[in-house]
Enzyme design. Structure first.
Site, PDB file in Angstrom:
ATOM      1  N   ASP A  81       0.893  -1.650  -0.102  1.00 11.37           N
ATOM      2  CA  ASP A  81       0.256  -0.619  -0.217  1.00 11.37           C
ATOM      3  C   ASP A  81       0.940   0.988   0.225  1.00 11.37           C
ATOM      4  OD1 ASP A  81      -1.396   2.092   0.880  1.00 11.37           O
ATOM      5  OD2 ASP A  81      -2.093   0.580   2.182  1.00 11.37           O
ATOM      6  N   HIS A  82       1.053   1.642  -0.943  1.00  6.11           N
ATOM      7  CA  HIS A  82       2.361   3.000  -1.120  1.00  6.11           C
ATOM      8  C   HIS A  82       2.177   4.013  -0.788  1.00  6.11           C
ATOM      9  CE1 HIS A  82      -0.217   5.219  -4.024  1.00  6.11           C
ATOM     10  NE2 HIS A  82       0.469   6.229  -3.803  1.00  6.11           N
TER      11      HIS A  82
ATOM     12  N   HIS B  78      -6.034   2.641   1.173  1.00  6.16           N
ATOM     13  CA  HIS B  78      -5.341   3.920   1.803  1.00  6.16           C
ATOM     14  C   HIS B  78      -5.665   4.820   3.003  1.00  6.16           C
ATOM     15  CE1 HIS B  78      -3.549   3.360  -1.570  1.00  6.16           C
ATOM     16  NE2 HIS B  78      -3.673   3.554  -2.389  1.00  6.16           N
TER      17      HIS B  78
HETATM   18  C1  BG6 Z   1      -3.756   4.875  -6.343  1.00  7.18           C
HETATM   19  C2  BG6 Z   1      -4.864   5.152  -6.810  1.00  7.18           C
HETATM   20  O1  BG6 Z   1      -3.969   3.981  -4.974  1.00  7.18           O
HETATM   21  O2  BG6 Z   1      -3.409   6.277  -5.217  1.00  7.18           O
HETATM   22  C3  BG6 Z   1      -4.537   5.903  -7.646  1.00  7.18           C
HETATM   23  O3  BG6 Z   1      -5.168   4.031  -7.903  1.00  7.18           O
HETATM   24  C4  BG6 Z   1      -4.967   7.691  -6.981  1.00  7.18           C
HETATM   25  O4  BG6 Z   1      -6.081   6.257  -7.918  1.00  7.18           O
HETATM   26  C5  BG6 Z   1      -2.869   7.241  -6.399  1.00  7.18           C
HETATM   27  O5  BG6 Z   1      -4.771   8.814  -7.173  1.00  7.18           O
HETATM   28  C6  BG6 Z   1      -2.902   8.339  -5.436  1.00  7.18           C
HETATM   29  O6  BG6 Z   1      -1.136   8.562  -4.952  1.00  7.18           O
HETATM   30  P1  BG6 Z   1      -1.186   9.728  -4.299  1.00  7.18           P
HETATM   31  O7  BG6 Z   1       0.239   9.159  -3.846  1.00  7.18           O
HETATM   32  O8  BG6 Z   1      -0.899  10.665  -5.384  1.00  7.18           O
HETATM   33  O9  BG6 Z   1      -1.895  10.546  -3.275  1.00  7.18           O
END
Ligand code: BG6
Length: 510
Positions: A184-185, A247
């Site tokens: 989960d980034h 997230h």
């Molecule tokens: C991803 C989603 O997990 O997270 C995207 O699939 C979203 O739709 C993105 O744009 C947002 O990530 P960050 O790091 O730019 O907030």
């Protein structure tokens, strides 16, 4: 303290010519090399569908890194990195790709890069179980004599509770849970991890971190972009599946969790999953009262969601969602957690704001001092990472008037920034065998369990709770009513800048 450099190892990327590999994974590995966080004996092997020779693949990686990686400061390091890149898919024959991979991975070659392997599955979800099945059938997931084999799985992890369970079962048929890294980034973001540092390294907040002092919590993850070129995927997912179930729930869990007994991976994950398990499961009537979905309309010269490429013209997928959740445990009973996320909103901002109860005695009532705003603690996750505590202060002057002021800590003022894709920490943790920041099977299932009552309603009535909203508005008006019904309102999320610090527009009496 864990050692900082992993054992000799190999990273095999499935989906090696895809977007994620070129934008995030390869630059992240390169940044790790730059920080001396990779072992000397290290190899990257690309695997995918289109055949490509070692040389051509190496050249592609060089081009991708030039475009998406950091500027090359050290040519020797760049040469070291590129010499470690190989292709496992030189032929169009899928079987041959796996055979060539198997030849590369020699389990008896203990202590070499080929003994310890991470398989990074940067592939569509439908391909995950098959790849793991094939690797398993070939014996490539077996761990011999202290060597390890690990698999990183990208989101989305399932489409609903049933499919997530089925996927977990298929993976667990070939792998032990300790080998599975569901990524989960958001958990790779420094400021998300800082939620734990903030709560558990500062004794002054813990005594007030509960229902006696906290009125409610707001979690906002806003993006200005639309779906861009991901319409095909997004139209089947929507904001609830794409952002909330993973997230936002992790942000909620880190905010609400009990202090773990230790920082061991499972101790921390046990506490996170307990929060998810404590979230009240809504009845259908409650879903109707506590969820608002939105879809962006055309505006500001930009297409509406239904006009986007690969999106159905009559799509009922939400690009915005707001919801109210209750965590039913001793600490949080009756404290609402309001979550909202969406695309094509006015700002790119992610934050958790904790709103405290007002002062117990309204001493200033009727004194013409202006309203007394409650204290708010805002943890800014991106951009302008930092933490601010909103306080009340006397406005200088003869009259006794109050104004809101912020006590503000900005990451950029204290810590040097360095090239970061957000994947460095997670990749390094995986190479080190630390699963703290990854989802465990039960966490994924707990998340899907919470959203299941909403998905049930949408299955019966796909357009339920859906409202259009204008481009670059904070979602539909119904999202404001969600809080207004409880006598609350969304925080005015202003773009914060470390230089022109204070957002005076939100203060009073100043
Ligand atoms: C991803 C989603 O997990 O997270 C995207 O699939 C979203 O739709 C993105 O744009 C947002 O990530 P960050 O790091 O730019 O907030």
């Amino acid at each position: 303290m864990t050692p900082k450099t992993p054992a000799p190892c190999m990273v095999v990327i499935f989906g090696a010519t895809g977007d994620l590999a070129k934008r995030k994974l390869l630059p992240a590995l390169y940044n790790l090399a730059n920080r001396q966080r990779l072992p000397e004996e290290f190899t990257v092997v690309g695997a995918g569908r289109e055949p490509i020779t070692h040389d051509a693949y190496r050249e592609k990686v060089r081009r991708d890194l030039a475009e998406f990686g950091p500027p090359v400061a050290d040519p020797a390091l760049a040469a070291w990195f590129h010499a470690r890149v190989f292709s496992a898919f030189e032929t169009p024959d899928d079987l041959e790709t796996y055979a060539s991979l198997a030849r590369r991975l020699n389990p008896s070659d203990a202590g070499s890069a080929a003994a310890n392997v991470v398989f990074y599955l940067a592939v569509p979800p439908s391909a995950v179980a098959d790849i793991v099945g094939r690797l398993g059938d070939l014996g490539l997931l077996e761990e011999h004599e202290g060597a390890w084999r690990r698999v990183i799985v990208e989101k989305p992890f399932g489409y609903d509770l049933a499919s997530a369970r089925a996927l977990n079962q298929r993976l667990l048929a070939h792998l032990a849970e300790r080998q599975i890294y569901r990524i989960d980034h958001y958990l790779g973001k420094e400021t998300v991890q800082n939620l734990m540092a903030f709560r558990f390294a500062n004794g002054i907040f813990e005594p007030v971190w509960n229902r006696r002092y906290i009125d409610h919590v707001q979690i906002t993850v806003a993006e200005t972009v639309g779906v861009e070129d991901r319409g095909g995927y997004y139209d089947r997912a929507g904001a609830l599946r794409d952002m909330v179930q993973n997230h936002l729930f992790q942000l909620l869990a880190l905010t609400a969790m009990e202090p773990p007994n230790s920082f061991q991976a499972d101790a921390v994950r046990d506490e996170r999953v307990k929060v998810l398990n404590a979230i009240h499961l809504c009845t259908p009537e409650e879903v109707m009262m506590s969820v608002v979905r939105g879809q962006y309309a055309a505006g500001d010269g930009l297409p509406g969601y239904r006009q986007e490429r690969d999106v159905a013209r009559d799509s009922t997928t939400e690009t915005f969602i707001a919801l109210k959740l209750l965590v039913e445990n001793w600490r949080w009973a009756d404290v609402p957690f309001y979550l909202r996320t969406g695309k094509r909103l006015p700002a790119r901002v992610s934050e958790v704001s904790v709103q405290f109860r007002g002062a117990p005695l309204r001493l200033f009532r009727g004194q013409a001092v202006g309203d007394v705003e409650p204290n708010v603690l805002v943890m800014r996750i991106q951009p302008d990472e930092g933490i601010a505590l909103r306080l009340q202060a006397k406005v200088p002057g003869e009259q006794f008037r109050l104004g809101a002021v912020d006590m503000d800590f900005d990451y950029a003022d204290y810590f040097e920034s360095r090239p970061n894709t957000g994947y460095e920490t997670l990749l390094h943790d995986c190479l080190m065998g630390d699963q703290t920041l990854f989802h465990r099977a039960d966490m994924v299932e707990a998340g899907w369990t919470v959203v299941a009552p909403i998905l049930d309603i949408l299955q019966a009535a796909p357009s339920a709770l859906l409202h259009p909203y204008p481009a670059h508005a904070w979602g539909p008006a119904a999202a404001d009513r969600l809080l207004a019904n409880d006598g609350r309102q969304w925080r005015t999320v202003a773009h914060h800048s470390s230089r022109g610090r204070h957002d005076r527009s939100a203060s009073q009496g100043v």
